[in-house]
Design a protein around this motif. Sequence first.
Motif, short mmCIF file in Angstrom:
data_model
loop_
_atom_site.label_atom_id
_atom_site.label_comp_id
_atom_site.label_asym_id
_atom_site.label_seq_id
_atom_site.Cartn_x
_atom_site.Cartn_y
_atom_site.Cartn_z
N ILE A 74 0.25 -1.41 4.93
CA ILE A 74 0.47 -0.77 6.23
C ILE A 74 0.00 0.68 6.15
O ILE A 74 0.36 1.41 5.23
CB ILE A 74 1.95 -0.85 6.67
CG1 ILE A 74 2.15 -0.17 8.03
CG2 ILE A 74 2.88 -0.27 5.60
CD1 ILE A 74 3.53 -0.42 8.65
N VAL A 75 -0.86 1.06 7.12
CA VAL A 75 -1.35 2.44 7.21
C VAL A 75 -1.30 2.86 8.67
O VAL A 75 -1.85 2.16 9.53
CB VAL A 75 -2.79 2.58 6.68
CG1 VAL A 75 -3.21 4.06 6.67
CG2 VAL A 75 -2.93 1.98 5.29
N PRO A 76 -0.66 3.98 9.00
CA PRO A 76 -0.64 4.44 10.39
C PRO A 76 -2.04 4.77 10.91
O PRO A 76 -2.94 5.11 10.13
CB PRO A 76 0.23 5.70 10.34
CG PRO A 76 1.01 5.58 9.07
CD PRO A 76 0.14 4.86 8.12
N VAL A 101 -2.51 -0.19 11.02
CA VAL A 101 -3.34 -1.30 10.56
C VAL A 101 -2.60 -1.95 9.41
O VAL A 101 -2.00 -1.26 8.56
CB VAL A 101 -4.76 -0.87 10.12
CG1 VAL A 101 -5.56 -0.40 11.31
CG2 VAL A 101 -4.72 0.19 9.04
N ILE A 102 -2.59 -3.27 9.41
CA ILE A 102 -1.95 -4.01 8.33
C ILE A 102 -2.88 -5.14 7.88
O ILE A 102 -3.72 -5.62 8.64
CB ILE A 102 -0.58 -4.60 8.74
CG1 ILE A 102 -0.74 -5.71 9.79
CG2 ILE A 102 0.36 -3.51 9.27
CD1 ILE A 102 0.54 -6.48 10.03
N GLY A 131 -4.06 -1.55 0.34
CA GLY A 131 -4.99 -0.85 1.21
C GLY A 131 -4.54 0.57 1.46
O GLY A 131 -3.34 0.86 1.47
N LYS A 132 -5.51 1.46 1.66
CA LYS A 132 -5.17 2.87 1.83
C LYS A 132 -6.36 3.57 2.50
O LYS A 132 -7.50 3.13 2.38
CB LYS A 132 -4.91 3.49 0.44
CG LYS A 132 -4.14 4.78 0.43
CD LYS A 132 -3.84 5.22 -1.01
CE LYS A 132 -2.73 4.40 -1.64
NZ LYS A 132 -2.33 4.95 -2.97
#
Length: 305
Positions: free
Chosen positions: A62-64, A73-74, A115-116
Amino acid sequence: MSYKVEPLPKGYAHLGESPHWDIEKQSLYYVDIEAGKLLRYDYQQDKVYVAKVPGVELASFIVPVEGEDDKFVIGDKRRVLVVSWDGISDSGKIDRVLFEVQPDEKYVVNRFNDGKADPRGRLFCGTMVYVGDEFKNRWGELYKYEKGGKVTVVKTDVGISNGLAWNEKTNKMYYIDTADYEVKEYDYDFNAGVPSNPKVIFDLHKSSPKNNLLPDGMTIDSDGNIYVATFNGHTLYKVNPTTGKVLLEIKFPCKQITSAAFGGPNLDILYVTTSAKFDQPSPAGSTYKITGLGARGLPMSKVQL
């Protein structure tokens, strides 16, 4: 050094991963992958909120989203989704599919893992085999999504795509493929978003293959030291990437340490996710905060869509 390791209240995730500290919200976002859940730890309230997004089976990261409140985004299986969640409700919703990878039938056993976003807002995320032997079947890939929709394959022949970190001062990127049992450092062109010239800077091979440590997620501090979680080692290693020297071994009361992120008002609290997979006993699956490390993290980046 006198540091303190404490569990967050009701911060359990069966397979906790992908911690992201949001400075604006003063919150830690993370996921429970196989439960398909999104979690938010509110620093001011000292409370964890949990949501399930209908239609999401495996929430791998999860990234805002930059500039869009309550949008993220996930990863879900081989899709990257844009989802809405207010951080409080027990449910969110899928807005759209951002992109999908590996559509061939062969890859039905693959899913996204960690993820990042890099410091320019590009999303890096990679896949792995989750049904079958991910060490033998190296069917994973590492991808880059850039603002506007361009998706690029950064690396193929990946076993378990995992930890990511960047250092703008030294123009370096760090990447972990767990199945390689090592951390690689790349030269990184921040203007183009291109890594090159990989070299091993932390090797976790042991004398016997069955004893190899499994590097998982990773973060970096403002001095450029990396913090490497070990899925089978009870330990988070603080490493100087220039020398490869282990500066500190942070021990936990559970075996499967999955990732870490600096947070708190001063970015000096290290939050650490863990896993309870394969019938690990309590307190496995707890999410921890570590204080008193005498280190500060770097602000984490949001994804630019």
